[in-house]
Design a protein around this motif. Sequence first.
Motif, PDB file in Angstrom:
ATOM      1  N   PHE A 111      -7.912   0.376  -6.087  1.00  8.61           N
ATOM      2  CA  PHE A 111      -8.401   0.330  -4.711  1.00  8.61           C
ATOM      3  C   PHE A 111      -8.481   1.769  -4.188  1.00  8.61           C
ATOM      4  O   PHE A 111      -7.607   2.580  -4.480  1.00  8.61           O
ATOM      5  N   VAL A 112      -9.540   2.052  -3.433  1.00  6.16           N
ATOM      6  CA  VAL A 112      -9.649   3.330  -2.731  1.00  6.16           C
ATOM      7  C   VAL A 112      -9.831   2.987  -1.263  1.00  6.16           C
ATOM      8  O   VAL A 112     -10.796   2.330  -0.883  1.00  6.16           O
ATOM      9  N   THR A 113      -8.879   3.426  -0.430  1.00  4.22           N
ATOM     10  CA  THR A 113      -8.933   3.093   0.995  1.00  4.22           C
ATOM     11  C   THR A 113      -9.927   4.004   1.710  1.00  4.22           C
ATOM     12  O   THR A 113     -10.365   5.013   1.165  1.00  4.22           O
ATOM     13  N   GLY A 114     -10.254   3.639   2.918  1.00  2.00           N
ATOM     14  CA  GLY A 114     -11.166   4.440   3.729  1.00  2.00           C
ATOM     15  C   GLY A 114     -10.613   5.828   4.016  1.00  2.00           C
ATOM     16  O   GLY A 114     -11.362   6.773   4.241  1.00  2.00           O
TER      17      GLY A 114
ATOM     18  N   GLU B 114      -0.622  -4.267   0.823  1.00  2.00           N
ATOM     19  CA  GLU B 114      -1.593  -5.275   1.259  1.00  2.00           C
ATOM     20  C   GLU B 114      -2.256  -4.882   2.574  1.00  2.00           C
ATOM     21  O   GLU B 114      -3.419  -5.177   2.795  1.00  2.00           O
ATOM     22  N   GLU B 115      -1.519  -4.186   3.440  1.00  2.00           N
ATOM     23  CA  GLU B 115      -2.120  -3.675   4.680  1.00  2.00           C
ATOM     24  C   GLU B 115      -3.183  -2.622   4.361  1.00  2.00           C
ATOM     25  O   GLU B 115      -4.262  -2.617   4.950  1.00  2.00           O
TER      26      GLU B 115
ATOM     27  N   GLY C  64     -12.943  -0.367   5.204  1.00  2.00           N
ATOM     28  CA  GLY C  64     -13.393   0.748   4.386  1.00  2.00           C
ATOM     29  C   GLY C  64     -12.770   0.826   3.005  1.00  2.00           C
ATOM     30  O   GLY C  64     -13.083   1.707   2.224  1.00  2.00           O
ATOM     31  N   THR C  65     -11.865  -0.105   2.691  1.00  2.00           N
ATOM     32  CA  THR C  65     -11.224  -0.083   1.375  1.00  2.00           C
ATOM     33  C   THR C  65     -12.167  -0.663   0.335  1.00  2.00           C
ATOM     34  O   THR C  65     -12.718  -1.751   0.516  1.00  2.00           O
ATOM     35  N   ALA C  66     -12.354   0.064  -0.755  1.00  2.00           N
ATOM     36  CA  ALA C  66     -13.185  -0.412  -1.861  1.00  2.00           C
ATOM     37  C   ALA C  66     -12.265  -0.948  -2.954  1.00  2.00           C
ATOM     38  O   ALA C  66     -11.332  -0.277  -3.380  1.00  2.00           O
TER      39      ALA C  66
END
Length: 164
Positions: free
Chosen positions: A11-14, A148-149, A155-157
């Motif tokens: 996962f890559v967050t915003g 999880e938050e 914007g999380t991919a």
Amino acid sequence: MTAPKHQVQWFVTGQGAVLQASAPVDDPGARTYVRYEASRPVDLDTLYALEERFATFRARSDKGTGALLVLLGVAAVGVVAGWLVLPWLGVSDDVAGTLLVASAVVLALAFLASAVLPGLVRRHVERMYVDSGLVSAVPRALRRTQAEELVAAPGTAAGHVSLM
């Protein structure tokens, strides 16, 4: 090739945080999360390429470890043969001594290699992660709720689940 044991998802967050989720194949609900610090913006394709490079390196490293173990075994047999077996069979001392010395040198070099190689492997793995834009190959564990938050944030991919 062994059967996959873990499901892994990136996962890559915003905000640019890089997370990796991992769960046993037989219990996907037992997910654990780790966070990697990024030195520059990282996308999912870069993380998949890192995963592929790591898998290739691991396969090569496993083969090299197997070859080193075989070399250690052959050298140990050579030492025993040169020291005990050949003299007992009445083979000349020159032949037995040559085999003993040659095998002892190979054994010493193989032990030296087994002491040096782990550090070289760690440095190579660290370099792969740094080249991919991560600060280190050592992640920081996250609590499940915190992870999880971050995953649910706008914007999380989320990447696809791969088996390892």
